[in-house]
Design a protein around this motif. Structure first.
Motif: not given
Length: 159
Positions: A23-26, A47-54
């Motif tokens: 399982r990958k941590s979310v 301009t909105v930045r979405i950073q995936n930290n998973s």
């Protein structure tokens, strides 16, 4: 003999469990404003930045937030999009908003100060995403405070 009767099925069951995919941590994403451009109509293009930290990729589909500048009443920031963001990466979406009169005045005051005119903002709400190992999307809460300053040499633009 009794010992073997229950230890053998137990060891087989544990062996099968260990064979499954890891399982990958979310973790919740980080959302911030990368750029604000004043449109001729008076609207703001964010301009909105979405950073995936998973540790795994996520499919982002919707953002619903409140934006407050300085001490003004917040405005709704809402957009639908389709962004597949890999693990530990980020991407941008553009969303138009109509500012309040107080927000427009605060932005104009920061522009009058030039590159020293930093304007504090708060962006908080939810972003909808589906982690790669899950079947259904879910909402992730976010909240952040930062500053926007006029971009030197680029009219009507703050970063």
């Amino acid at each position: 003999m009794r010992f073997l009767r229950w230890i053998l099925p137990l060891s087989l069951a544990l062996g099968l469990i260990a064979c499954g995919p890891p399982r990958k941590s979310v973790f919740p994403p980080t959302v911030s404003i990368q750029q604000l451009v004043l449109q001729p109509s008076g609207a703001w293009r964010l301009t909105v930045r979405i950073q995936n930290n998973s540790y795994g990729g996520m499919d982002f589909t919707e953002l619903d937030a409140q934006l407050a500048m300085a001490d003004s009443v917040p405005v709704r920031v809402h957009g639908g999009f389709d962004r597949d963001i890999p693990a530990f990466a980020g991407d941008i979406v553009q969303i138009d908003v109509l500012p309040t009169t107080a927000m427009a005045r605060a932005l104009a005051a920061s522009a009058a100060k030039g590159s020293a005119g930093a304007l504090p903002y708060t962006l908080s709400g939810t972003v909808r995403a589906k982690p790669e190992q899950e079947k259904e999307p879910r909402d992730f809460d976010f909240s952040g405070k930062d500053w926007l300053s006029p971009a030197p040499g680029i009219a009507n633009t703050w970063r």
